[in-house]
Design a protein around this motif. Structure first.
Motif, mmCIF file in Angstrom:
data_model
loop_
_atom_site.group_PDB
_atom_site.id
_atom_site.type_symbol
_atom_site.label_atom_id
_atom_site.label_comp_id
_atom_site.label_asym_id
_atom_site.label_seq_id
_atom_site.Cartn_x
_atom_site.Cartn_y
_atom_site.Cartn_z
ATOM 1 N N SER A 103 0.609 -1.257 -0.098
ATOM 2 C CA SER A 103 0.169 0.110 -0.150
ATOM 3 C C SER A 103 0.816 1.479 -0.089
ATOM 4 O O SER A 103 1.768 1.105 0.535
ATOM 5 C CB SER A 103 -1.080 -0.345 1.384
ATOM 6 O OG SER A 103 -1.928 1.056 1.345
ATOM 7 N N THR A 104 0.329 2.402 -0.829
ATOM 8 C CA THR A 104 1.236 3.502 -0.880
ATOM 9 C C THR A 104 0.377 3.840 -1.295
ATOM 10 O O THR A 104 -1.085 4.493 -1.906
ATOM 11 C CB THR A 104 1.842 3.626 -2.011
ATOM 12 O OG1 THR A 104 3.176 4.662 -2.066
ATOM 13 C CG2 THR A 104 1.649 3.394 -3.511
ATOM 14 N N PHE A 105 1.023 5.643 -0.393
ATOM 15 C CA PHE A 105 -0.670 6.374 -0.536
ATOM 16 C C PHE A 105 -0.371 7.923 -0.847
ATOM 17 O O PHE A 105 0.774 8.424 -1.340
ATOM 18 C CB PHE A 105 0.054 7.713 0.936
ATOM 19 C CG PHE A 105 -1.565 8.401 0.905
ATOM 20 C CD1 PHE A 105 -2.122 8.185 1.917
ATOM 21 C CD2 PHE A 105 -1.044 9.620 0.953
ATOM 22 C CE1 PHE A 105 -3.730 8.768 1.630
ATOM 23 C CE2 PHE A 105 -2.314 10.609 0.894
ATOM 24 C CZ PHE A 105 -3.379 10.297 1.854
ATOM 25 N N ILE A 106 -1.336 7.499 -2.198
ATOM 26 C CA ILE A 106 -1.256 8.574 -3.427
ATOM 27 C C ILE A 106 -1.892 9.506 -3.271
ATOM 28 O O ILE A 106 -2.941 9.490 -3.430
ATOM 29 C CB ILE A 106 -1.575 8.048 -4.694
ATOM 30 C CG1 ILE A 106 -0.829 6.555 -4.979
ATOM 31 C CG2 ILE A 106 -1.472 8.746 -5.537
ATOM 32 C CD1 ILE A 106 0.577 6.603 -5.234
ATOM 33 N N PHE A 107 -1.192 11.545 -3.121
ATOM 34 C CA PHE A 107 -2.109 12.219 -2.599
ATOM 35 C C PHE A 107 -3.453 12.583 -3.331
ATOM 36 O O PHE A 107 -4.383 12.879 -3.597
ATOM 37 C CB PHE A 107 -1.183 13.284 -2.374
ATOM 38 C CG PHE A 107 -1.740 14.644 -1.470
ATOM 39 C CD1 PHE A 107 -2.365 14.561 -0.889
ATOM 40 C CD2 PHE A 107 -2.739 14.862 -2.435
ATOM 41 C CE1 PHE A 107 -2.222 15.195 0.437
ATOM 42 C CE2 PHE A 107 -3.356 16.641 -1.405
ATOM 43 C CZ PHE A 107 -3.295 16.283 0.143
ATOM 44 N N LYS A 108 -3.671 12.804 -4.935
ATOM 45 C CA LYS A 108 -4.517 12.669 -6.126
ATOM 46 C C LYS A 108 -5.303 11.923 -5.558
ATOM 47 O O LYS A 108 -6.809 12.588 -5.147
ATOM 48 C CB LYS A 108 -3.943 12.707 -7.264
ATOM 49 C CG LYS A 108 -4.955 12.913 -8.134
ATOM 50 C CD LYS A 108 -4.264 13.472 -9.217
ATOM 51 C CE LYS A 108 -4.708 14.007 -10.446
ATOM 52 N NZ LYS A 108 -4.554 14.494 -11.659
ATOM 53 N N GLY A 181 -1.414 18.868 5.532
ATOM 54 C CA GLY A 181 -0.102 18.881 5.655
ATOM 55 C C GLY A 181 0.234 17.681 6.432
ATOM 56 O O GLY A 181 1.329 17.038 5.806
ATOM 57 N N ALA A 182 -0.784 17.087 7.538
ATOM 58 C CA ALA A 182 -0.097 15.638 7.541
ATOM 59 C C ALA A 182 0.171 14.740 6.710
ATOM 60 O O ALA A 182 0.642 13.471 6.873
ATOM 61 C CB ALA A 182 -1.056 15.432 8.994
ATOM 62 N N PHE A 183 -1.013 14.781 5.781
ATOM 63 C CA PHE A 183 -1.444 13.616 4.683
ATOM 64 C C PHE A 183 -0.022 14.085 2.958
ATOM 65 O O PHE A 183 -0.216 13.278 2.521
ATOM 66 C CB PHE A 183 -2.964 13.455 4.068
ATOM 67 C CG PHE A 183 -3.385 12.693 5.100
ATOM 68 C CD1 PHE A 183 -3.379 10.889 5.290
ATOM 69 C CD2 PHE A 183 -4.266 13.322 6.351
ATOM 70 C CE1 PHE A 183 -3.602 10.492 6.623
ATOM 71 C CE2 PHE A 183 -5.004 12.585 7.003
ATOM 72 C CZ PHE A 183 -4.507 11.162 7.584
ATOM 73 N N TRP A 184 -0.459 15.514 3.336
ATOM 74 C CA TRP A 184 0.374 16.002 2.297
ATOM 75 C C TRP A 184 1.809 15.458 2.743
ATOM 76 O O TRP A 184 3.237 14.937 1.769
ATOM 77 C CB TRP A 184 1.118 17.725 2.476
ATOM 78 C CG TRP A 184 1.770 17.498 1.623
ATOM 79 C CD1 TRP A 184 3.125 18.267 1.251
ATOM 80 C CD2 TRP A 184 1.880 17.602 -0.336
ATOM 81 N NE1 TRP A 184 3.482 18.111 0.569
ATOM 82 C CE2 TRP A 184 2.761 18.276 -0.770
ATOM 83 C CE3 TRP A 184 0.892 18.065 -1.185
ATOM 84 C CZ2 TRP A 184 2.905 18.902 -2.593
ATOM 85 C CZ3 TRP A 184 0.519 17.797 -2.462
ATOM 86 C CH2 TRP A 184 2.329 18.568 -2.788
ATOM 87 N N LEU A 185 2.595 15.428 3.811
ATOM 88 C CA LEU A 185 3.625 14.414 4.933
ATOM 89 C C LEU A 185 4.038 13.434 4.194
ATOM 90 O O LEU A 185 4.843 12.772 4.036
ATOM 91 C CB LEU A 185 3.994 15.109 5.575
ATOM 92 C CG LEU A 185 4.868 14.462 6.355
ATOM 93 C CD1 LEU A 185 6.573 14.913 6.121
ATOM 94 C CD2 LEU A 185 5.409 14.705 7.931
ATOM 95 N N THR A 186 2.988 12.714 4.667
ATOM 96 C CA THR A 186 2.708 11.268 4.656
ATOM 97 C C THR A 186 2.647 10.961 3.181
ATOM 98 O O THR A 186 3.649 9.860 2.513
ATOM 99 C CB THR A 186 1.041 10.694 5.242
ATOM 100 O OG1 THR A 186 1.115 11.012 6.181
ATOM 101 C CG2 THR A 186 0.791 9.108 4.214
ATOM 102 N N ALA A 187 2.700 12.093 2.069
ATOM 103 C CA ALA A 187 2.249 11.141 0.207
ATOM 104 C C ALA A 187 4.193 11.670 -0.083
ATOM 105 O O ALA A 187 4.262 10.758 -0.825
ATOM 106 C CB ALA A 187 1.547 11.920 -0.044
#
Length: 331
Positions: A103-108, A181-187
């Protein structure tokens, strides 16, 4: 001291509100941490290797299918049930074989649903905050004391409502900024931020605005219900009744009656329609005796329709609440 300043201070000094905000921060932090830990960045080399393996699996499956199909169907007689079954056999398709990747976090792709999670959780917190902000004053008698030296009831209630809306807007804006911001950093660390165009940011921004509208609406409804019942518990009881009786019970009854488009009468469907701009409900009670595929009827719930219904209900509730505080005895 002005009434607005006094209400602002009263909002900040309520211990229940402070604890609710602490709980909200803790919930959001747990969700963000869990998603961060359950994703990882995948290198281009690993993606290429996984794609190649998926292609090999597809090719092997096609060879195996042809071997088994020829062995089983080569000598069947045309027109027999076995021949019909062989004719319905489907060769494996390439899209059935996806790369085996972590699993990888794709921000878009992945952040938009998380805005809905943020809005739903914060709306629950906002309802309790709105109900307790005015309900506690009624139950403790401080509202009667306030109206003794400030007898303009409509002005007092309007000021409290405006202060509540202002604080909820500020809390929502700050929390959404931190959430983003938290999920941008995660991405960046555990996924990808590719494909983020100005149009994508605009779409996410509009989703966030609809989330803000949801938080404000739910918080204000909590405030108005507590005003009508003159107690925080009344608002919470009404909310519990709507969830248990108005949703679970209504869903069961409508299901037993086989009402078409059952989901259109339930709040979660309208919540999704509001946040995602539209939500499609299906009706499987269709006649499947005729030729052709049996497909359900569909109906689309739009965010405009859902918003109009919610606005009308909130306005009616506001009119009743302001009318009763003006006419009803406050003792």
């Amino acid at each position: 001291m002005s009434l607005v300043r006094a209400e602002r201070r009263r909002f900040l000094k309520r211990r229940l509100i402070k604890w609710l905000l602490v709980i909200a921060v803790a919930l959001f932090a747990i969700i963000a941490a869990a998603i961060f830990l359950n994703n990882e960045k995948v290198s281009p080399q690993r993606i290429a290797a996984a794609e190649a393996q998926a292609q090999r699996n597809y090719e092997d499956s096609v060879v195996q299918w042809h071997t088994e199909h020829d062995l089983r169907c080569k000598s069947v007689t045309e027109g027999t049930p076995e021949a019909d079954m062989c004719a319905q056999d489907m060769e494996p398709q390439r899209e059935w074989f996806t790369p085996d990747l972590p699993s990888t976090f794709i921000f878009k792709k992945d952040f938009s649903p998380l805005i809905t999670v943020w809005a739903a959780l914060l709306a629950v917190i906002a309802f309790v905050i709105g109900a307790s902000f005015v309900g506690a004053e009624w139950s403790t008698g401080s509202m009667m004391t306030l109206l003794t030296w400030r007898p303009r009831r409509i002005q007092v209630l309007s000021t409290k409502l405006a202060v509540l809306a202002g604080w909820l807007t500020a809390i929502s804006a700050v929390s959404l900024a931190l959430w983003t911001g938290a999920f941008w950093l995660t991405a960046q660390l555990r996924g990808s931020t590719d494909g983020m165009t100005s149009g994508t940011w605009q779409s996410l921004g509009l989703t966030g605005l609809r989330g803000l509208g949801l938080v404000l609406a739910v918080g204000i409804v909590g405030f108005l219900l507590a005003t009508l019942g003159r107690h925080t518990g009344v608002a919470l009881g009404v909310a519990l009744g709507v969830i248990i009786v108005g949703q679970v019970g209504l869903g069961i009854v409508l299901g037993l009656l086989q009402v078409p488009f059952l989901e259109a009468y339930l709040l979660p469907s309208h919540l999704m329609a509001w946040m995602d701009k539209q939500y499609i409900v299906q009706n499987w009670s269709v006649d499947c005796t005729g030729p052709g595929p049996c497909l359900p009827e569909t109906r689309t719930l739009t965010w405009e329709g859902t918003g109009s219904i919610a606005l009308a209900a909130a306005l009616v509730l506001a009119v009743v609440a302001f009318w009763q505080i003006k006419r009803r005895d406050i003792a």
